[in-house]
Design a protein around this motif. Structure first.
Motif, mmCIF file in Angstrom:
data_model
loop_
_atom_site.group_PDB
_atom_site.id
_atom_site.type_symbol
_atom_site.label_atom_id
_atom_site.label_comp_id
_atom_site.label_asym_id
_atom_site.label_seq_id
_atom_site.Cartn_x
_atom_site.Cartn_y
_atom_site.Cartn_z
ATOM 1 N N SER A 1 0.857 -1.179 0.000
ATOM 2 C CA SER A 1 0.000 0.000 0.000
ATOM 3 C C SER A 1 0.899 1.237 0.000
ATOM 4 O O SER A 1 1.639 1.480 0.956
ATOM 5 C CB SER A 1 -0.911 0.010 1.234
ATOM 6 O OG SER A 1 -1.720 1.165 1.262
ATOM 7 N N THR A 2 0.861 1.996 -1.088
ATOM 8 C CA THR A 2 1.724 3.172 -1.166
ATOM 9 C C THR A 2 1.147 4.307 -0.335
ATOM 10 O O THR A 2 -0.027 4.300 0.035
ATOM 11 C CB THR A 2 1.913 3.623 -2.619
ATOM 12 O OG1 THR A 2 0.641 3.997 -3.172
ATOM 13 C CG2 THR A 2 2.499 2.495 -3.462
ATOM 14 N N ASN A 3 1.963 5.271 -0.041
ATOM 15 C CA ASN A 3 1.634 6.365 0.859
ATOM 16 C C ASN A 3 0.423 7.147 0.356
ATOM 17 O O ASN A 3 0.443 7.724 -0.731
ATOM 18 C CB ASN A 3 2.846 7.291 0.983
ATOM 19 C CG ASN A 3 2.686 8.312 2.084
ATOM 20 O OD1 ASN A 3 1.594 8.544 2.594
ATOM 21 N ND2 ASN A 3 3.787 8.949 2.456
ATOM 22 N N TYR A 4 -0.652 7.190 1.151
ATOM 23 C CA TYR A 4 -1.876 7.898 0.759
ATOM 24 C C TYR A 4 -1.689 9.416 0.725
ATOM 25 O O TYR A 4 -2.572 10.129 0.249
ATOM 26 C CB TYR A 4 -3.016 7.557 1.720
ATOM 27 C CG TYR A 4 -3.614 6.187 1.537
ATOM 28 C CD1 TYR A 4 -3.101 5.278 0.615
ATOM 29 C CD2 TYR A 4 -4.706 5.783 2.290
ATOM 30 C CE1 TYR A 4 -3.637 4.012 0.458
ATOM 31 C CE2 TYR A 4 -5.264 4.516 2.141
ATOM 32 C CZ TYR A 4 -4.716 3.641 1.228
ATOM 33 O OH TYR A 4 -5.274 2.394 1.065
ATOM 34 N N ASN A 5 -0.561 9.909 1.242
ATOM 35 C CA ASN A 5 -0.299 11.341 1.117
ATOM 36 C C ASN A 5 -0.134 11.764 -0.336
ATOM 37 O O ASN A 5 -0.411 12.907 -0.701
ATOM 38 C CB ASN A 5 0.971 11.728 1.880
ATOM 39 C CG ASN A 5 0.742 11.821 3.373
ATOM 40 O OD1 ASN A 5 -0.378 11.702 3.848
ATOM 41 N ND2 ASN A 5 1.803 12.032 4.123
ATOM 42 N N ASN A 6 0.328 10.852 -1.167
ATOM 43 C CA ASN A 6 0.524 11.158 -2.577
ATOM 44 C C ASN A 6 -0.825 11.279 -3.281
ATOM 45 O O ASN A 6 -1.787 10.596 -2.917
ATOM 46 C CB ASN A 6 1.369 10.081 -3.252
ATOM 47 C CG ASN A 6 2.731 9.925 -2.602
ATOM 48 O OD1 ASN A 6 3.294 10.897 -2.097
ATOM 49 N ND2 ASN A 6 3.263 8.706 -2.608
ATOM 50 N N SER A 7 -0.885 12.109 -4.304
ATOM 51 C CA SER A 7 -2.143 12.258 -5.050
ATOM 52 C C SER A 7 -2.597 10.928 -5.619
ATOM 53 O O SER A 7 -3.784 10.605 -5.594
ATOM 54 C CB SER A 7 -1.963 13.288 -6.168
ATOM 55 O OG SER A 7 -1.679 14.560 -5.631
ATOM 56 N N PHE A 8 -1.646 10.151 -6.135
ATOM 57 C CA PHE A 8 -1.965 8.801 -6.627
ATOM 58 C C PHE A 8 -1.361 7.780 -5.683
ATOM 59 O O PHE A 8 -0.187 7.854 -5.322
ATOM 60 C CB PHE A 8 -1.420 8.591 -8.037
ATOM 61 C CG PHE A 8 -1.620 7.181 -8.536
ATOM 62 C CD1 PHE A 8 -2.862 6.775 -9.029
ATOM 63 C CD2 PHE A 8 -0.594 6.247 -8.487
ATOM 64 C CE1 PHE A 8 -3.060 5.476 -9.478
ATOM 65 C CE2 PHE A 8 -0.787 4.944 -8.926
ATOM 66 C CZ PHE A 8 -2.025 4.560 -9.424
#
Length: 805
Positions: free
Chosen positions: A595-602
């Motif tokens: 799960s990539t960082n949700y801070n990023n737009s995508f």
């Protein structure tokens, strides 16, 4: 000498962190405008809470000077006021996604945690994010955070050139505290700097300890206030328009009233006078091929709000109230069932809950459902008769929960369902305990449950468990056991799947308490579980499970798991017949999760899995993928696709009884089958501001089981070829749900909701493998129903009305 000074400093720092900080507040007579400015004179003379300490990930580290946080507290006769300044050297980088209530979004966050009794047991938590959104919850160490609880309070968040500011007004009616003249409250403040994923608290929360609510600071100075009259009225009116292929469009107008009343400073009465749950979230139904019913989430607000006490002993499954009727109608050969209600209407419900100053929690839940009948038509005479499938019924829960030493409790729980007439009644009584050492390093928990069913044949059963665990430090462990007798039955007001067994289990875990060069967090869990049939001692389950979860320095999450059944086991549930079992082969499987960082737009979630069995050609595999995109602070979309396939799965499909005088089937039929499941979900929101939000939620689901050949279950638990069975027992289930909604919180506690919903479902024995055709047919199906509804709820506080008049 330098080393000695350093050790002394570290010791004094640790000693200081372990002490409870104290903040003094003061009474004010000046009116405060909740505008996020803190420009009233009285704010300038208030004491300051500062020197925040990191909770996660680098537990115990002081907050940087350029991100220092200063909080002040004031009070008057009606409310407590909080003013917080969150400094930030780069205000332009403060994350501030706009979301609906109780959804933090990708935003910086400030929170205040209040315990009016200062007993370390339960916090009332109030949050404001940098986009001016609110969230609130009740938190206990045992049950975690309950965001279904909603209070009515005011707040304002403002971005400044030095960071951001929060101003809050929390009325006493939203809190619980004693009637003593001099108050001492538990208090903590919380700040999350979202872009760094750093979380800080005012009073140090030591992550080595297995408790959160007991590590708060103290608020002093509140004197001579009286708990207000807590009387809240919530009148509502709803208008529904329903349509499908079988009926013309029609409108229904509903109205009712919910009531909340503070009986005294500790106890609250919640009552539904006229229920209306027409806008609750739909259920995610699945193709259920197993021997147990599908368990659904509770989405009705009354049954989710403030349920901490009623979760004691894990005896209450509130979906039973107003759920499926207890009986299925019986029809003769020349009769046809023309109307069989899928659910029972709720007449009214009430809850009384609270806790005395001596720590005794008392909870009472009562609900009444109406008499429900099915309609059966005689095809010869065309006469229609009624058959009662659920009589008038009363559901009752009583909980007595005594807390002591601020971290332990013993609870008595009783659930009772009484149905009018000669229908089944059920009663379950439990004693549950949760005991912790003074320093919260070890825990002993468990329960003893006794059930009594009054039916054609009375049944009595027992369910008991005992657990011991270490709950602090990097390395932790636990072990325990459980025993359930054959006739234990709590399904009238609870849910229970397996009976007639005993089990033993153990676990150990390791976690880092502070970041390393690679990880911000890292946890590893090893669990072992074995279950045995109580009467024969045959092993029903033998499971070894290893899980690893981690977060790297860029706050991307990585997890993996390995799950193994090391020996053949005896499944007494799948055959659906008493004293019969099927032998299940050994298995090993695993999964990955990214799960990539949700801070990023995508951002994206990916989860592949695979398992293989010690049986020719038998395996399972699947994956889910979930991309999400935040276009800006107002608009975001989340999509998720799931695929799962089971090859040569073995499962029950039928029972054949050639001897009409025997209640036991001669042949139990299994199928060797492939089971394939697809699901697509899409959710999104567009927020005009923190009070107005448009939401979309779509779900398409398709699962089918295609039988390759049939098998008969032998007495020894093995499966043999059974070529003589020709009935089509394939299964295919499709469902579609779509919700489009608009929500506007036009005043504190008051809301307008507009909802359009369409949904359809279909089950069949014939399988069409063309995915496009299945979706098209489902949406064109006569069963597709449409609902349009508008609901207006208005919050009335007796104190405000009294002051106006």
């Amino acid at each position: 000498m330098k080393n000695q000074l350093l050790l002394c400093f570290l010791f004094l720092s640790a000693f200081g962190y372990s002490q409870k900080k104290v903040l003094q507040t003061k009474f004010i007579s000046e009116k405060i405008e909740i505008d996020g400015r803190l420009d009233e004179n009285t704010w300038q003379t208030a004491a300051i809470a500062n020197d925040f300490i990191m909770f996660d990930p680098d537990n115990g580290k002081a907050i940087p000077e350029n991100k220092r946080t200063e909080v002040k507290v004031l009070y008057d006769n009606d409310a407590i006021y909080i003013g917080a300044i969150m400094y930030d050297e780069n205000p332009g980088k403060i994350l501030r996604e706009i979301t609906q209530r109780d959804n933090f979004g990708t935003s910086d966050l400030f929170g205040v945690f209040i315990n009016g009794f200062n007993d370390g047991q339960q916090d009332f938590q109030f949050f404001v994010n940098a986009a001016d959104g609110q969230a609130d919850c009740i938190t206990t160490d045992t049950n975690g955070e309950d965001y279904s609880w909603d209070a009515v309070w005011k707040s304002k968040a403002v971005i400044t050139d030095k960071g951001w500011v929060v101003e809050m007004r929390i009325p006493y009616a939203a809190l619980r505290f004693s009637g003593e003249n001099k108050q001492t409250w538990g208090l903590n403040f919380f700040r999350e700097i979202r872009r760094d994923r750093h979380k800080y608290t005012w009073n140090f929360i030591d992550s080595k300890l297995g408790t959160f609510t007991q590590q708060t600071g103290v608020l002093e100075g509140i004197e001579n206030i009286k708990p207000p009259t807590r009387l809240f009225l919530l009148p509502y009116s709803s208008f529904y328009v329903n349509a499908n292929a079988q009926q013309k469009t029609y409108g229904t107008l509903k109205g009712g009233l919910d009531l909340k009343y503070g009986i005294n400073d500790a106890f609250t009465l919640d009552m539904i006078l006229i229920p209306d749950f027409g806008q609750t979230k739909y259920d995610d139904q699945i193709l259920n091929l197993g021997p147990f019913e599908q368990q659904f989430n509770e989405n009705r607000p009354f049954f989710t709000e403030g349920t901490d006490l009623f979760s004691k002993g894990n005896l209450v499954y509130s979906r039973r109230i107003g759920g499926n009727p207890i009986n299925y109608p019986t029809a003769e050969a020349n009769e046809e069932i023309i109307d069989n209600p899928a659910s029972v209407n709720l007449i009214n419900a009430l809850k009384v809950s609270g806790r005395t100053k001596n720590g005794l929690g008392i909870g009472i839940l009562n609900a009444v459902t109406e008499k429900t009948s099915a309609s059966i038509r005689n095809n010869d005479t065309q006469e229609v008769r009624k058959e009662v499938v659920e009589p008038l019924a009363n559901y009752n829960v009583l909980v007595l929960d005594q807390r002591f030493r601020k971290n332990s409790s013993v609870a008595f729980v009783n659930t009772n369902v009484t149905r009018n007439g000669s229908f089944r009644d059920g009663n379950v009584t439990a004693l549950a305990w949760d005991l912790n050492t003074k320093k919260n390093t070890y825990n002993l928990s468990g329960d003893f449950k006794y059930s009594y069913i009054n039916d054609v044949e009375n049944k009595k059963g027992i369910n008991s468990q005992l657990n011991f665990s270490e709950t602090s430090g990097k390395y932790r462990y636990g072990f325990g056991g459980n025993i359930v007798t054959k006739d234990f039955d709590n399904n009238d007001l609870g849910i229970n799947f397996e009976t007639n067994y005993y089990s033993l289990y153990g676990n150990t875990s390791y976690r880092i308490l502070n970041p390393t060069k690679v990880f911000n967090s890292f946890n590893a869990y090893l669990n072992l579980y074995s279950q045995f049939q109580k009467e024969t001692g045959k092993i029903q389950s033998s499971n070894i499970n290893l899980e690893i979860n981690s977060k790297n320095k860029k706050n991307h999450f990585f997890g993996l798991g390995i799950d193994a059944n090391a020996v053949e086991t005896y499944d007494y549930y799948e055959p659906r017949t008493a004293d019969r079992y099927v032998i299940k082969p050994t298995k090993i499987g695993g999964y990955l999760y990214v799960s990539t960082n949700y801070n990023n737009s995508f951002a994206i979630d990916v989860n592949p899995s695979y398992a293989f069995f010690d049986e020719a050609g038998r395996n399972s595999y699947g994956f889910s993928i979930g991309p999400r995109y935040r276009f800006n602070d107002k608009l975001s979309l989340n999509y998720n696709f799931n695929f799962f396939r089971q090859n040569n799965n073995k499962g029950y499909i039928d029972s054949i009884n050639d001897d009409m005088n025997s209640a036991t089937p001669n042949t139990i039929v299994f199928a060797n089958r492939n089971v394939i499941t697809y699901s697509n979900t899409l959710s999104g929101k567009y927020s005009l501001n923190s009070q107005m939000t448009f939401n979309i939620s779509l779900r398409q689901y398709w699962s089918y089981a295609e039988n390759k050949n049939t098998l008969s279950l032998e007495q020894n638990g093995r499966l043999a070829d059974f070529a003589g069975y020709t009935t089509n027992k394939n299964s295919s289930f499709y469902s579609w749900n779509a919700d489009l909604s608009y929500s506007w919180w036009f005043a504190p506690g008051s809301q307008v909701s507009v909802l359009y919903r369409n949904n359809a479902g279909a089950f069949g024995r014939d399988i069409n493998k063309e995915f496009k055709d299945n979706v098209t047919n489902l949406l064109n199906n006569d069963a597709l129903s449409h609902v349009f509804s508008i609901s207006v709820r208005y919050f009335i506080d007796y104190n405000q009305v009294k002051n106006k008049f």
